[in-house]
Design an enzyme around this catalytic site. Structure first.
Site, PDB file in Angstrom:
ATOM      1  N   ASP A  35     121.242  95.218  63.087  1.00 17.07           N
ATOM      2  CA  ASP A  35     119.976  95.193  63.605  1.00 17.07           C
ATOM      3  C   ASP A  35     120.527  93.694  65.165  1.00 17.07           C
ATOM      4  OD1 ASP A  35     117.605  92.281  62.939  1.00 17.07           O
ATOM      5  OD2 ASP A  35     117.997  94.376  64.974  1.00 17.07           O
ATOM      6  N   ASP A 219     117.083  96.803  70.780  1.00 16.40           N
ATOM      7  CA  ASP A 219     117.141  96.525  69.211  1.00 16.40           C
ATOM      8  C   ASP A 219     117.409  97.248  68.270  1.00 16.40           C
ATOM      9  OD1 ASP A 219     114.579  94.113  68.165  1.00 16.40           O
ATOM     10  OD2 ASP A 219     116.367  95.684  67.177  1.00 16.40           O
TER      11      ASP A 219
HETATM   12  C1  LIG Z   1     108.763  91.521  68.192  1.00 25.69           C
HETATM   13  C2  LIG Z   1     107.884  92.201  67.159  1.00 25.69           C
HETATM   14  N1  LIG Z   1     107.307  92.074  67.098  1.00 25.69           N
HETATM   15  N2  LIG Z   1     107.057  93.824  65.928  1.00 25.69           N
HETATM   16  C3  LIG Z   1     105.069  94.104  66.116  1.00 25.69           C
HETATM   17  C4  LIG Z   1     107.564  93.808  66.254  1.00 25.69           C
HETATM   18  C5  LIG Z   1     108.165  94.960  64.991  1.00 25.69           C
HETATM   19  C6  LIG Z   1     108.771  93.893  66.625  1.00 25.69           C
HETATM   20  C7  LIG Z   1     110.694  93.789  66.215  1.00 25.69           C
HETATM   21  C8  LIG Z   1     110.642  93.961  64.956  1.00 25.69           C
HETATM   22  O1  LIG Z   1     110.286  92.493  64.627  1.00 25.69           O
HETATM   23  N3  LIG Z   1     112.102  93.864  64.816  1.00 25.69           N
HETATM   24  C9  LIG Z   1     112.252  93.579  63.303  1.00 25.69           C
HETATM   25  C10 LIG Z   1     111.853  93.242  62.611  1.00 25.69           C
HETATM   26  C11 LIG Z   1     112.027  93.512  60.481  1.00 25.69           C
HETATM   27  C12 LIG Z   1     113.845  93.413  61.159  1.00 25.69           C
HETATM   28  C13 LIG Z   1     114.875  93.427  62.194  1.00 25.69           C
HETATM   29  N4  LIG Z   1     113.795  94.241  63.400  1.00 25.69           N
END
Ligand SMILES: Cc1nn(C)c(C)c1CC(=O)Nc1ccccn1
EC number: 3.4.23.-
Length: 330
Positions: A35, A219
């Site tokens: 990640d 990401d």
């Molecule tokens: C910042 C953000 N807002 N929202 C709706 C999302 C999906 C994010 C990105 C995020 O949470 N990514 C994540 C989640 C779990 C493990 C690793 N990365």
């Protein structure tokens, strides 16, 4: 040294990708989500309450002759989607694709949120963001990449994520067989710790390319592509029956709709995301309504170039000084 490992989609819509890693002596194999949007390496473990474990492989430090408790250290992480985990810390041998780091900080979960419990094929995360984001206290820990750096042939790692197929992560080298032409690099602003960079613009389908700087983070741990509302509405205006649903929390459309492609720019280069990547998933198995792989970033506070975008390119994360990120056509 170098390393190379598979990136395997955990379900039929590529919600996340996992990579086999080994921890400890004798090696315990776990499937972890690499990640670039975070910097904690945490695993389901023998310290995770059994009520929160549903099929995941766990790391048992007691079964490893090389594990060492990092006494008095704890961690707690909350991701942007509201999921999270927390726990204690061991150091142990850690290997990805033949590349070994001795005494890597391995964060053992004592609590995980329900969305992690429900993801049975995901045993934890390997944060590949900048180590400044690491949540271990009282002393923060280094990522696998930062620990491996001194032994790498080249200070890079690459992501070759694929649509509905197994791709790869490489460490320490750039595999010329995985892309055509040249890699186009752009500067990375490493504060506050994400791989933050700009797109040079975008195009919807065969429309004219709009030159506009769009800052966001690349990401690998985020499934979808989140961009400013103006861009997203311009995209879905081309989709019959599309609407921004409060109920489903984003843009949905009839699964039978024809979707345009989406092109993003990196400096002078152009990368086109096929329509199929944006026809992300049915909102439920029998529904004829589909949820888009491109969604609005308003409310996130940040644009996120997640897997839907990254799997359209070969991506080089370069730990050089200054850091930079590169995209190649595949
Ligand atoms: C910042 C953000 N807002 N929202 C709706 C999302 C999906 C994010 C990105 C995020 O949470 N990514 C994540 C989640 C779990 C493990 C690793 N990365």
């Amino acid at each position: 040294d170098t390393g190379s490992a598979a990136a395997v989609p955990i379900n039929e819509v590529d919600i996340a990708y996992v990579t086999p890693v080994t921890v400890g002596t004798p090696p315990q194999t776990l499937m972890l989500d690499l990640d670039t949007g975070s910097s904690d390496l945490w695993v389901f473990s023998s310290l995770t309450p059994s009520s929160q474990v549903r099929g995941q492989e766990i790391y048992s430090p007691a079964k490893s002759s090389t594990s060492k408790l990092l006494s008095g250290h704890t961690w707690s992480i909350r991701y942007g989607d509201g999921s999270g985990s927390r726990g204690t810390v061991y150091t142990d041998n850690f290997t990805i694709g033949g590349l070994e780091v001795e005494s890597q900080a391995v964060q053992t979960a004592q609590e995980v949120s329900s969305s992690f419990t429900q993801e049975q094929s995901l045993d934890g995360l390997v944060g590949l963001g900048f180590s400044t984001l690491n949540t271990v206290r009282p002393s923060s820990q280094l990522t696998f990449f930062d620990n491996a750096r001194p032994k790498l042939d080249e200070e890079v790692f690459t992501a070759d994520l694929k649509y509905h197929a197994t791709g790869s992560y490489d460490f320490g080298f750039i595999d010329r067989a995985k892309y055509t032409g040249n890699i186009t690099y752009t500067p990375v602003q490493q504060s506050p710790g994400y791989w933050t960079h700009s797109l040079s613009g975008y195009a919807v389908g065969s429309g004219a390319f709009q030159s506009t700087q769009i800052q966001g983070i690349s990401d690998t741990g985020t499934t979808l592509l989140y961009l400013p509302t103006a861009i997203v509405t311009a995209y879905y205006r081309q989709v019959q029956g599309a609407q921004n649903s409060q109920y489903y929390g984003g843009y949905v459309f009839p699964c039978s709709s024809t979707l345009p492609t989406f092109t993003f720019g990196i400096e002078g280069a152009r990368f086109t995301i096929p329509a199929s990547y944006i026809n992300y998933t049915r909102i439920s198995p029998t529904s004829s309504t589909c949820y888009g792989g491109l969604q609005s970033s308003s409310g996130l506070g940040i644009n996120i170039f997640g897997d839907v975008a990254l799997k359209a390119a070969f991506v080089v994360f370069s730990g050089t000084n200054p850091p930079r990120i590169g995209f190649g056509t595949k």
